[in-house]
Design a protein around this motif. Structure first.
Motif, PDB file in Angstrom:
ATOM      1  N   THR A  90      -0.729  30.536 -18.015  1.00 40.51           N
ATOM      2  CA  THR A  90       0.850  30.302 -17.724  1.00 40.51           C
ATOM      3  C   THR A  90       1.101  28.958 -17.782  1.00 40.51           C
ATOM      4  OG1 THR A  90       0.612  32.145 -16.157  1.00 40.51           O
ATOM      5  CG2 THR A  90       2.602  30.803 -16.110  1.00 40.51           C
ATOM      6  N   ILE A  91       2.342  28.719 -18.550  1.00 40.18           N
ATOM      7  CA  ILE A  91       2.701  27.517 -18.641  1.00 40.18           C
ATOM      8  C   ILE A  91       4.242  27.419 -18.095  1.00 40.18           C
ATOM      9  CG2 ILE A  91       3.173  25.450 -20.296  1.00 40.18           C
ATOM     10  CD1 ILE A  91       1.346  26.783 -22.135  1.00 40.18           C
ATOM     11  N   TYR A  92       4.545  26.399 -17.296  1.00 34.84           N
ATOM     12  CA  TYR A  92       5.933  26.376 -16.814  1.00 34.84           C
ATOM     13  C   TYR A  92       6.838  25.207 -17.423  1.00 34.84           C
ATOM     14  CZ  TYR A  92       5.258  29.813 -12.948  1.00 34.84           C
ATOM     15  OH  TYR A  92       4.975  30.929 -12.326  1.00 34.84           O
ATOM     16  N   LEU A  93       7.832  25.344 -17.887  1.00 34.93           N
ATOM     17  CA  LEU A  93       8.608  24.211 -18.546  1.00 34.93           C
ATOM     18  C   LEU A  93       9.872  23.778 -17.406  1.00 34.93           C
ATOM     19  CD1 LEU A  93       8.837  25.413 -22.238  1.00 34.93           C
ATOM     20  CD2 LEU A  93       6.989  23.820 -21.349  1.00 34.93           C
ATOM     21  N   VAL A  94       9.523  23.019 -16.575  1.00 39.45           N
ATOM     22  CA  VAL A  94      10.295  22.750 -15.423  1.00 39.45           C
ATOM     23  C   VAL A  94      11.312  21.899 -15.773  1.00 39.45           C
ATOM     24  CG1 VAL A  94       9.901  22.346 -12.828  1.00 39.45           C
ATOM     25  CG2 VAL A  94       8.009  22.899 -14.327  1.00 39.45           C
ATOM     26  N   GLY A  95      12.304  22.080 -16.702  1.00 42.54           N
ATOM     27  CA  GLY A  95      13.350  21.361 -16.822  1.00 42.54           C
ATOM     28  C   GLY A  95      13.334  20.030 -17.702  1.00 42.54           C
ATOM     29  N   ASP A  96      14.499  19.849 -18.159  1.00 42.99           N
ATOM     30  CA  ASP A  96      14.630  18.676 -19.095  1.00 42.99           C
ATOM     31  C   ASP A  96      13.708  18.507 -20.217  1.00 42.99           C
ATOM     32  OD1 ASP A  96      16.917  17.896 -17.461  1.00 42.99           O
ATOM     33  OD2 ASP A  96      16.045  15.965 -16.789  1.00 42.99           O
ATOM     34  N   ILE A  97      13.574  19.710 -20.824  1.00 44.07           N
ATOM     35  CA  ILE A  97      12.509  19.778 -21.839  1.00 44.07           C
ATOM     36  C   ILE A  97      13.323  19.272 -22.997  1.00 44.07           C
ATOM     37  CG2 ILE A  97      11.148  21.295 -23.344  1.00 44.07           C
ATOM     38  CD1 ILE A  97      10.341  20.783 -20.252  1.00 44.07           C
ATOM     39  N   ASN A 156      16.246  30.505 -13.480  1.00 43.84           N
ATOM     40  CA  ASN A 156      16.933  29.373 -12.982  1.00 43.84           C
ATOM     41  C   ASN A 156      15.743  28.862 -11.941  1.00 43.84           C
ATOM     42  OD1 ASN A 156      19.321  27.812 -12.187  1.00 43.84           O
ATOM     43  ND2 ASN A 156      19.009  28.954 -10.363  1.00 43.84           N
ATOM     44  N   GLU A 157      14.970  29.407 -11.231  1.00 44.20           N
ATOM     45  CA  GLU A 157      14.056  29.163 -10.593  1.00 44.20           C
ATOM     46  C   GLU A 157      13.027  30.151 -10.193  1.00 44.20           C
ATOM     47  OE1 GLU A 157      15.241  29.712  -5.747  1.00 44.20           O
ATOM     48  OE2 GLU A 157      16.146  27.883  -6.803  1.00 44.20           O
ATOM     49  N   THR A 158      11.901  30.045  -9.713  1.00 43.14           N
ATOM     50  CA  THR A 158      10.802  31.203  -9.450  1.00 43.14           C
ATOM     51  C   THR A 158      10.051  30.606  -8.447  1.00 43.14           C
ATOM     52  OG1 THR A 158       9.434  32.604 -10.668  1.00 43.14           O
ATOM     53  CG2 THR A 158       9.310  30.251 -11.319  1.00 43.14           C
ATOM     54  N   ALA A 163      -3.945  31.199  -7.401  1.00 47.39           N
ATOM     55  CA  ALA A 163      -5.301  32.077  -7.167  1.00 47.39           C
ATOM     56  C   ALA A 163      -5.510  31.926  -5.801  1.00 47.39           C
ATOM     57  CB  ALA A 163      -6.274  31.131  -8.189  1.00 47.39           C
ATOM     58  N   ASP A 164      -5.489  31.003  -4.959  1.00 45.64           N
ATOM     59  CA  ASP A 164      -5.788  31.259  -3.687  1.00 45.64           C
ATOM     60  C   ASP A 164      -4.670  31.909  -2.770  1.00 45.64           C
ATOM     61  OD1 ASP A 164      -4.237  28.944  -3.655  1.00 45.64           O
ATOM     62  OD2 ASP A 164      -5.584  27.521  -3.003  1.00 45.64           O
ATOM     63  N   GLY A 165      -3.581  32.218  -3.252  1.00 45.87           N
ATOM     64  CA  GLY A 165      -2.771  32.945  -2.340  1.00 45.87           C
ATOM     65  C   GLY A 165      -1.458  32.205  -2.037  1.00 45.87           C
ATOM     66  N   ARG A 166      -1.295  30.941  -2.400  1.00 44.94           N
ATOM     67  CA  ARG A 166      -0.275  30.168  -1.684  1.00 44.94           C
ATOM     68  C   ARG A 166       0.896  30.459  -2.532  1.00 44.94           C
ATOM     69  NH1 ARG A 166      -2.492  24.106  -1.881  1.00 44.94           N
ATOM     70  NH2 ARG A 166      -3.763  25.064  -3.705  1.00 44.94           N
ATOM     71  N   ARG A 167       2.217  30.119  -2.158  1.00 42.95           N
ATOM     72  CA  ARG A 167       3.292  30.346  -2.896  1.00 42.95           C
ATOM     73  C   ARG A 167       4.116  28.936  -3.080  1.00 42.95           C
ATOM     74  NH1 ARG A 167       6.753  33.252  -0.214  1.00 42.95           N
ATOM     75  NH2 ARG A 167       7.942  34.283  -1.938  1.00 42.95           N
ATOM     76  N   PHE A 168       4.332  28.871  -4.308  1.00 45.29           N
ATOM     77  CA  PHE A 168       5.183  27.607  -4.575  1.00 45.29           C
ATOM     78  C   PHE A 168       6.596  27.779  -5.100  1.00 45.29           C
ATOM     79  CE2 PHE A 168       0.904  26.258  -3.722  1.00 45.29           C
ATOM     80  CZ  PHE A 168       1.298  24.617  -3.434  1.00 45.29           C
ATOM     81  N   LEU A 169       7.615  27.338  -4.735  1.00 46.26           N
ATOM     82  CA  LEU A 169       8.772  27.340  -5.368  1.00 46.26           C
ATOM     83  C   LEU A 169       9.035  26.239  -6.332  1.00 46.26           C
ATOM     84  CD1 LEU A 169      11.771  28.157  -4.976  1.00 46.26           C
ATOM     85  CD2 LEU A 169      12.264  26.038  -3.734  1.00 46.26           C
ATOM     86  N   VAL A 170       9.147  26.878  -7.546  1.00 49.36           N
ATOM     87  CA  VAL A 170       9.257  26.076  -8.798  1.00 49.36           C
ATOM     88  C   VAL A 170      10.828  25.990  -9.447  1.00 49.36           C
ATOM     89  CG1 VAL A 170       8.466  25.894 -11.040  1.00 49.36           C
ATOM     90  CG2 VAL A 170       6.993  27.023  -9.501  1.00 49.36           C
ATOM     91  N   LEU A 171      11.256  24.636  -9.579  1.00 51.96           N
ATOM     92  CA  LEU A 171      12.567  24.536  -9.857  1.00 51.96           C
ATOM     93  C   LEU A 171      12.560  22.880 -10.339  1.00 51.96           C
ATOM     94  CD1 LEU A 171      14.880  24.057  -6.522  1.00 51.96           C
ATOM     95  CD2 LEU A 171      12.327  23.571  -6.870  1.00 51.96           C
ATOM     96  N   VAL A 249       8.002  28.902   1.911  1.00 52.88           N
ATOM     97  CA  VAL A 249       7.048  28.955   0.928  1.00 52.88           C
ATOM     98  C   VAL A 249       5.852  27.978   1.370  1.00 52.88           C
ATOM     99  CG1 VAL A 249       8.433  29.904  -1.045  1.00 52.88           C
ATOM    100  CG2 VAL A 249       8.079  27.390  -0.677  1.00 52.88           C
ATOM    101  N   ASP A 250       4.826  27.727   0.589  1.00 53.04           N
ATOM    102  CA  ASP A 250       3.658  26.939   1.050  1.00 53.04           C
ATOM    103  C   ASP A 250       3.963  25.446   0.423  1.00 53.04           C
ATOM    104  OD1 ASP A 250       2.034  28.759   2.601  1.00 53.04           O
ATOM    105  OD2 ASP A 250       2.061  29.807   0.802  1.00 53.04           O
ATOM    106  N   GLY A 251       4.801  25.617  -0.604  1.00 56.24           N
ATOM    107  CA  GLY A 251       5.020  24.276  -1.360  1.00 56.24           C
ATOM    108  C   GLY A 251       6.110  24.111  -2.346  1.00 56.24           C
ATOM    109  N   VAL A 252       6.277  23.208  -2.963  1.00 56.44           N
ATOM    110  CA  VAL A 252       7.308  23.365  -3.987  1.00 56.44           C
ATOM    111  C   VAL A 252       6.670  22.192  -5.399  1.00 56.44           C
ATOM    112  CG1 VAL A 252       8.558  21.157  -3.224  1.00 56.44           C
ATOM    113  CG2 VAL A 252       9.835  22.573  -4.517  1.00 56.44           C
ATOM    114  N   ILE A 253       7.281  22.812  -6.603  1.00 60.04           N
ATOM    115  CA  ILE A 253       6.697  21.917  -7.776  1.00 60.04           C
ATOM    116  C   ILE A 253       8.065  21.863  -8.361  1.00 60.04           C
ATOM    117  CG2 ILE A 253       5.310  22.446  -9.838  1.00 60.04           C
ATOM    118  CD1 ILE A 253       3.656  24.205  -8.569  1.00 60.04           C
ATOM    119  N   CYS A 254       8.279  20.657  -8.829  1.00 58.93           N
ATOM    120  CA  CYS A 254       9.542  20.200  -9.404  1.00 58.93           C
ATOM    121  C   CYS A 254       9.339  18.920 -10.526  1.00 58.93           C
ATOM    122  CB  CYS A 254      10.572  19.750  -8.374  1.00 58.93           C
ATOM    123  SG  CYS A 254       9.974  18.241  -7.250  1.00 58.93           S
TER     124      CYS A 254
END
Length: 325
Positions: A90-97, A156-158, A163-171, A249-254
């Motif tokens: 999986t590849i996330y393109l997290v904005g301003d591409i 818009n966000e996801t 793999a270890d079950g943590r949930r991260f907000l991606v925006l 969620v457990d974390g955020v990726i931005c």
């Protein structure tokens, strides 16, 4: 004097004289060669046009943001080299591409920018899940949330589950930038000043390469030492982490602030994947769910990755994007 002209025995047949299957194959090959020739004319290194390495690094997930295709500051050649040596499920393109702000002011697009787009579409064709989360510089794509373009999904966000079950907000993160949110004219003015700094940065980088010195970012150096910039980064990180905590969620990726970092804010893990105009970084998740920052500031052949077994070049047509600078 020769009895007959032997040159006709070696003269290549025109494509139209070949049988239909051979004609299609020859046409595809001609298009491929034309695209490669155009890329060479556009200054793209020949080593980035050849076969891809067979033994690429495999990741569960890659996160990339702030590439800013369409600007002179974009390190598209380094990114292309990175993409050719790294695969992910999986590849996330997290904005301003793509930098719509710059393209609206003046058109800039070269062969390397073209090749990065093609490489991302190729990864989608080869089975990778590619998810595009637009930012403020490519905000026009937010009108196409829910659409799929050539295998790339726009959201818009996801929320990403590791793999270890943590949930991260991606925006992207521009939602937490008060300048972008409340004084857009100031954001555009700052963007122009930033473009000047990056131009100086590129000039300095070329000089350093003449002396075989490693990549070094003047703009990053200044950003990390100016008090107001440091305070801005800190307040931004806290705001994003607070929003993730409120979302449960457990974390955020931005991205957005061009400052790669993995930092723990109490019970929330803040991850910024950096950019491809200054730091040349990406965020990686391995098969066990561990997150780490990758830095790609040198070409593969400069760090001893240029050799090894290679894949054959694909015989397929290329979808070209205009390359006029």
């Amino acid at each position: 004097m020769a009895l007959f002209d032997t040159s006709i025995l070696t003269r290549p047949q025109p494509i139209t004289a070949l049988p239909a299957p051979d004609r299609n194959k020859a046409a595809k090959k001609a298009r491929k060669e034309a695209a490669r020739a155009k890329a060479r004319r556009g200054g793209l290194d020949e080593r980035l046009l050849g076969p891809r390495p067979k033994n690429r690094t495999q990741h569960r997930t890659l996160f990339l943001s702030d590439i800013h295709l369409g600007t002179p500051g974009c390190k598209a050649e380094l990114l292309l080299d990175f993409l050719r040596h790294n695969d992910a499920e999986t590849i996330y393109l997290v904005g301003d591409i793509v930098d719509g702000w710059r393209i609206k002011r003046s058109w800039y697009w070269n062969a390397a920018h073209n090749a990065v787009v093609q490489e991302l579409f190729r990864k989608a064709r080869k089975g990778a899940t590619v998810i595009y989360v637009p930012g403020n510089h490519d905000e026009a794509l937010r009108d196409y949330t829910g659409f799929n373009f050539g295998g790339i999904d726009v959201v818009n966000e996801t929320v990403h589950e590791t793999a270890d079950g943590r949930r991260f907000l991606v925006l992207h993160g521009d939602q937490f930038d008060s300048v972008v949110k409340y004084a857009k004219w100031l954001a555009h003015l700052g963007d122009r000043a930033y473009g000047i700094a990056l131009a100086l940065n590129n000039w300095l980088h070329e000089i350093r390469r003449l002396f075989d010195l490693p990549y070094w970012s003047l703009s990053s150096y200044l950003k990390n030492r100016v008090k107001n910039a440091v305070e801005y980064i800190s307040s931004y990180e806290q705001a994003v982490a607070r929003a993730a905590r409120e979302r449960g969620v457990d974390g955020v990726i931005c991205g957005h602030i061009h400052h790669a970092e993995i930092r723990d804010f109490d019970d929330v893990l803040y991850c910024n994947d950096g950019d491809w105009v200054e730091s040349c970084t990406a965020l990686s998740e391995d098969e066990n769910g561990a997150l780490s920052l990758l830095t790609w500031q040198n070409f593969s052949w400069e760090i001893g990755l240029g050799g090894g077994e290679r894949e054959p070049i694909e015989d397929e047509g290329a979808t070209l994007v205009p390359t006029a600078a």
